[in-house]
Enzyme design. Sequence first.
Site, PDB file in Angstrom:
ATOM      1  N   ASP A  79       0.760  -1.155  -0.087  1.00 47.02           N
ATOM      2  CA  ASP A  79       0.043  -0.127   0.106  1.00 47.02           C
ATOM      3  C   ASP A  79       0.893   1.243   0.153  1.00 47.02           C
ATOM      4  OD1 ASP A  79      -3.108   0.917   0.598  1.00 47.02           O
ATOM      5  OD2 ASP A  79      -1.766   2.203   1.432  1.00 47.02           O
ATOM      6  N   HIS A 236      -4.831   5.854   6.163  1.00 52.17           N
ATOM      7  CA  HIS A 236      -3.549   6.483   4.996  1.00 52.17           C
ATOM      8  C   HIS A 236      -2.332   6.506   5.502  1.00 52.17           C
ATOM      9  CE1 HIS A 236      -6.976   7.648   2.490  1.00 52.17           C
ATOM     10  NE2 HIS A 236      -7.477   8.138   3.514  1.00 52.17           N
ATOM     11  N   ASP A 241      -2.052   0.380   6.665  1.00 52.66           N
ATOM     12  CA  ASP A 241      -3.101  -0.003   5.698  1.00 52.66           C
ATOM     13  C   ASP A 241      -2.656  -1.602   5.176  1.00 52.66           C
ATOM     14  OD1 ASP A 241      -4.542   2.308   5.811  1.00 52.66           O
ATOM     15  OD2 ASP A 241      -3.833   3.049   3.934  1.00 52.66           O
TER      16      ASP A 241
END
Length: 266
Positions: A79, A236, A241
């Site tokens: 991510d 975020h 994540d």
Amino acid sequence: VSDASGCSMIALLHTGAAKFPQHFLPRVRQAACPLLPAALLRGYGSVVSRKLASHGFGASMAAMSSFPPQRYHYFLVLDFEATCDKPQIHPQEIIEFPILKLNGRTMEIESTFHMYVQPVVHPQLTPFCTELTGIIQGMVDGQPSLQQVLERVDEWMAKEGLLDPSVKSIFVTCGDWDLKVMLPGQCQYLGLPVADYFKQWINLKKAYSFAMGSWPKNGLLDMNKGLNLQHIGRPHSGIDDCKNIANIMKTLAHRGFIFKQTSKPF
């Protein structure tokens, strides 16, 4: 074992189950078969397995048998976080590069790759970017460039045995943006090649929708809510994540879901 009812054998096994190596258990069952009803032996087998697991024996086997086998040996959960602003800046640049190596049999995290990346086109992070991602200027200043980070990713993949042709692994992302847009776009801008292992992936949103029958409009937040999971860390944050993605995958796997590639071949 003088008691024809088998009670002495039961007592012996019950008190000493943890001391029996697992490979002896079939022999024990064979010895007990003439004395014990089949139904009782089947029930006792599960008791012995639980006792062994509680003492650390066969724990990985218990984990493997609790859900169907996956098609991949490893899932590589990824991510990115990237430079951003309102209105959006161009080009965006990756500033956080985390990968979790998830064992496809146990769905447990085995290894972590995590680096911050120095942006070069827009080296100064915007207040919006810091507020969204939690990444401050000092976390990217002096860090390796994307080219250097990609070289270290390749070294990590080799060290983890992920470049062995006999090992099946695939990246997993929350959406298609990371590997369909962000990485190839920045590599094209910088004139860098994209490794083949980045060219196929599983979009967790699609996998979740196949498993649960609904599309997670708000991404990880909706998936955690739909599975009654607690959100891990800060939204975020790339590494947080990744942990949420891994947790969602583990939960879906335990429910019997088999993960498949969702990206189209490049």
